[in-house]
Design a protein around this motif. Structure first.
Motif, short mmCIF file in Angstrom:
data_model
loop_
_atom_site.label_atom_id
_atom_site.label_comp_id
_atom_site.label_asym_id
_atom_site.label_seq_id
_atom_site.Cartn_x
_atom_site.Cartn_y
_atom_site.Cartn_z
N ALA A 161 -0.05 15.02 11.14
CA ALA A 161 -0.83 13.77 11.16
C ALA A 161 -0.71 13.09 12.52
O ALA A 161 -1.70 12.61 13.07
CB ALA A 161 -0.36 12.83 10.04
N ASN A 162 0.50 13.06 13.05
CA ASN A 162 0.72 12.46 14.37
C ASN A 162 -0.12 13.17 15.42
O ASN A 162 -0.79 12.53 16.24
CB ASN A 162 2.21 12.51 14.72
CG ASN A 162 2.53 11.83 16.04
OD1 ASN A 162 1.73 11.07 16.57
ND2 ASN A 162 3.69 12.11 16.56
N SER A 163 -0.13 14.49 15.38
CA SER A 163 -0.92 15.26 16.35
C SER A 163 -2.41 15.03 16.17
O SER A 163 -3.14 14.83 17.14
CB SER A 163 -0.61 16.75 16.22
OG SER A 163 0.74 17.00 16.56
N ALA A 164 -2.87 15.05 14.94
CA ALA A 164 -4.31 14.91 14.67
C ALA A 164 -4.83 13.53 15.05
O ALA A 164 -5.96 13.40 15.51
CB ALA A 164 -4.59 15.19 13.19
N CYS B 229 0.85 -1.18 0.00
CA CYS B 229 0.00 0.00 0.00
C CYS B 229 0.89 1.24 0.00
O CYS B 229 2.08 1.16 0.30
CB CYS B 229 -0.92 0.00 1.22
SG CYS B 229 -0.08 0.20 2.80
N PRO B 230 0.30 2.39 -0.31
CA PRO B 230 1.10 3.61 -0.29
C PRO B 230 1.63 3.92 1.11
O PRO B 230 0.97 3.63 2.11
CB PRO B 230 0.12 4.70 -0.72
CG PRO B 230 -1.01 3.99 -1.36
CD PRO B 230 -1.07 2.63 -0.75
N VAL B 231 2.82 4.48 1.16
CA VAL B 231 3.41 4.97 2.40
C VAL B 231 3.66 6.45 2.19
O VAL B 231 4.32 6.85 1.23
CB VAL B 231 4.74 4.24 2.73
CG1 VAL B 231 5.37 4.85 3.98
CG2 VAL B 231 4.49 2.76 2.92
N VAL B 232 3.09 7.25 3.06
CA VAL B 232 3.25 8.70 2.98
C VAL B 232 3.98 9.17 4.24
O VAL B 232 4.00 8.48 5.26
CB VAL B 232 1.90 9.43 2.80
CG1 VAL B 232 1.24 9.01 1.49
CG2 VAL B 232 0.97 9.17 3.97
N LEU B 233 4.56 10.35 4.16
CA LEU B 233 5.31 10.90 5.28
C LEU B 233 4.52 11.99 5.98
O LEU B 233 3.94 12.85 5.31
CB LEU B 233 6.64 11.50 4.80
CG LEU B 233 7.56 10.61 3.98
CD1 LEU B 233 8.76 11.41 3.51
CD2 LEU B 233 8.00 9.40 4.79
N ASP B 234 4.52 11.97 7.30
CA ASP B 234 4.00 13.10 8.05
C ASP B 234 4.95 14.27 7.80
O ASP B 234 6.14 14.08 7.53
CB ASP B 234 3.97 12.75 9.55
CG ASP B 234 3.10 13.69 10.37
OD1 ASP B 234 2.51 14.63 9.81
OD2 ASP B 234 3.01 13.46 11.59
N ASN B 235 4.44 15.49 7.87
CA ASN B 235 5.33 16.63 7.67
C ASN B 235 6.17 16.87 8.93
O ASN B 235 5.98 16.21 9.96
CB ASN B 235 4.54 17.88 7.25
CG ASN B 235 3.59 18.36 8.32
OD1 ASN B 235 3.71 18.03 9.49
ND2 ASN B 235 2.62 19.15 7.91
N MET B 236 7.09 17.77 8.87
CA MET B 236 8.01 17.99 9.99
C MET B 236 7.35 18.71 11.16
O MET B 236 7.90 18.76 12.25
CB MET B 236 9.26 18.74 9.51
CG MET B 236 10.11 17.91 8.55
SD MET B 236 10.48 16.23 9.12
CE MET B 236 11.52 16.58 10.53
#
Length: 128
Positions: free
Chosen positions: A78-81, A67-74
């Motif tokens: 996404a981690n916070s949300a 599946c696709p792997v995307v990166l959280d921004n710096m």
């Protein structure tokens, strides 16, 4: 990381009813932070998006995903949300969170996600 093979198998099995995405977030156990002895990868905290991309590539080399792997921004939005650190499972249906798993690794339960997907698949095939 320990459950990536199981995640890959589940995502392959249910790919016709769901889209799976991995979001690579901040390093959970960086060498310059809360380090755990014996980790497969010994990485410092990500300082740049390139650092994060490199770490994600290392993970994928060890455990390729279907599946696709995307990166959280710096800013780690996404981690916070999604309160994702160190790992967490979500199911989003039509823009609404319908399943929010517990924080990993102890409350990370692929079986709950698989059960939800199985029920959803059965209900969807009954509608046809």
């Amino acid at each position: 990381m320990a459950k990536l093979q199981e995640f890959r198998q589940m995502s392959a099995e249910y790919s016709e009813v769901a889209e799976f995405v991995l979001v690579y977030i901040d390093e959970a156990h960086p060498t310059d932070g809360w380090k755990i002895a014996g980790s497969l990868f010994e990485l410092p905290s990500h300082k740049t998006l390139e650092d994060r991309a490199s770490a994600a590539q290392m993970m994928l080399k060890e455990e390729p995903q279907g599946c696709p792997v995307v990166l959280d921004n710096m800013e780690n939005l996404a981690n916070s949300a999604y309160a994702a650190l160190p790992e967490r499972l979500y199911i989003v249906l039509d823009g609404i969170v319908v399943y929010k798993g517990g924080m990993g690794p102890w409350l990370y339960k692929l079986g709950e996600v698989e059960s939800w997907l199985k029920d959803f698949k059965e209900k969807s095939s009954n509608k046809e």
